[in-house]
Design an enzyme around this catalytic site. Structure first.
Site, short mmCIF file in Angstrom:
data_model
loop_
_atom_site.label_atom_id
_atom_site.label_comp_id
_atom_site.label_asym_id
_atom_site.label_seq_id
_atom_site.Cartn_x
_atom_site.Cartn_y
_atom_site.Cartn_z
N ARG A 46 38.93 47.58 39.14
CA ARG A 46 39.40 46.20 38.80
C ARG A 46 39.74 46.43 37.14
O ARG A 46 40.37 45.54 36.91
CB ARG A 46 38.40 45.29 39.22
CG ARG A 46 38.98 43.89 38.97
CD ARG A 46 38.10 42.88 39.54
NE ARG A 46 38.79 41.19 39.48
CZ ARG A 46 38.02 40.57 38.69
NH1 ARG A 46 37.20 40.63 37.93
NH2 ARG A 46 38.65 39.37 38.79
N ILE A 72 43.79 36.63 36.89
CA ILE A 72 43.35 37.40 38.09
C ILE A 72 42.25 36.63 38.66
O ILE A 72 41.12 36.25 38.27
CB ILE A 72 42.93 38.73 37.54
CG1 ILE A 72 42.50 39.76 38.58
CG2 ILE A 72 41.76 38.92 36.62
CD1 ILE A 72 42.01 41.06 38.27
N SER A 73 42.32 36.64 40.12
CA SER A 73 41.50 35.69 40.76
C SER A 73 39.93 36.66 41.04
O SER A 73 40.05 37.88 40.97
CB SER A 73 41.75 35.71 42.20
OG SER A 73 42.97 34.90 42.44
N GLN A 74 39.04 35.71 40.98
CA GLN A 74 37.69 36.40 41.20
C GLN A 74 37.63 37.35 42.47
O GLN A 74 38.20 37.08 43.40
CB GLN A 74 36.72 35.38 41.22
CG GLN A 74 36.55 34.49 42.58
CD GLN A 74 35.79 33.24 42.48
OE1 GLN A 74 36.07 32.26 41.76
NE2 GLN A 74 34.59 33.32 42.80
#
EC number: 2.1.1.77
Length: 222
Positions: A46, A72-74
């Site tokens: 990530r 960016i999503s968790q």
């Protein structure tokens, strides 16, 4: 645009195996059980999908800015949406609406899905291409276009995942979903929830799930 990694960020990447393992363990503790999803979340680096200044936060369970008003999503949200899409079946052919930085794309690829991804912002799509190359994940078909319209030339899709909040389910995407297929998306404006839609011969079965917060789904190209 993500800047080139500094030596410190590169060193962080080298140490991220242990950090990624902790992240996948947290996901399991929060109810993610599909081993393909857990493996994909562990394997995708990530930190390659965020700005170098945020690399040390890459594996925290938080959303992070990626520029141009996007995020960016968790990790838990990415894992949850991916699991809803593929649990109990082969991933098949997936359409992602909203490529963003490419992280969700990468996770889908790691589950074995054939991925088509559409992004309205050209600069963000270029960033996703660079990030995916850096992660050595180059098999997704990335398209610059209006996600509301989908990709009729590649339909039907076994699954559709939308990574921005729509006010209503885009009708063209329903048309492009195969019978038996699933769509996972956030719906709402100020108040949003994650929804799972399953297409049957009788129509759409809709299930409202977790409260979420996403950027809005916009039309056109930028």
């Amino acid at each position: 645009m993500a800047a080139p990694l500094t030596p410190n960020a590169q060193a962080y990447g080298m140490l991220s195996e242990r950090t990624r393992r902790r992240m996948s363990d947290r996901l399991r503790q929060h109810g993610i059980s599909d081993e393909r999803v857990l493996s994909a979340m562990h394997e995708v680096p990530r930190h390659l999908f965020v700005d170098q200044a945020l690399a040390t936060r890459a594996y925290d369970d938080v959303s992070l800015p990626i520029g141009h008003g996007q995020t960016i999503s968790q990790p838990l949200t990415v894992a949850r949406m991916t699991e809803l899409l593929i649990q109990g079946r082969q991933p098949g052919k997936i359409l992602e609406v909203g490529t963003g930085c490419g992280y969700q794309t990468a996770v889908l690829l790691k589950t074995g899905a054939e991925v088509y991804s559409i992004e309205r912002l050209g600069a963000i799509l270029d960033q996703a291409r660079r990030n995916l190359r850096a992660a050595k994940l180059v098999h997704a078909r990335l398209v610059h276009g209006d996600g509301n319209a989908g990709l009729p030339e590649a339909a039907p899709f076994d699954g559709i995942i939308i990574t921005a909040a729509a006010r209503a389910v885009p009708a063209p995407l329903v048309d492009q979903l195969a019978e038996g297929g699933r769509m996972v998306l956030p719906l709402g404006d100020a108040e949003q929830h994650l929804w799972l839609l399953e297409k049957t011969a009788q129509g759409l079965q809709k299930t409202r799930l977790d409260p979420v917060k996403f950027v809005p789904l916009l039309g056109g190209r930028g």
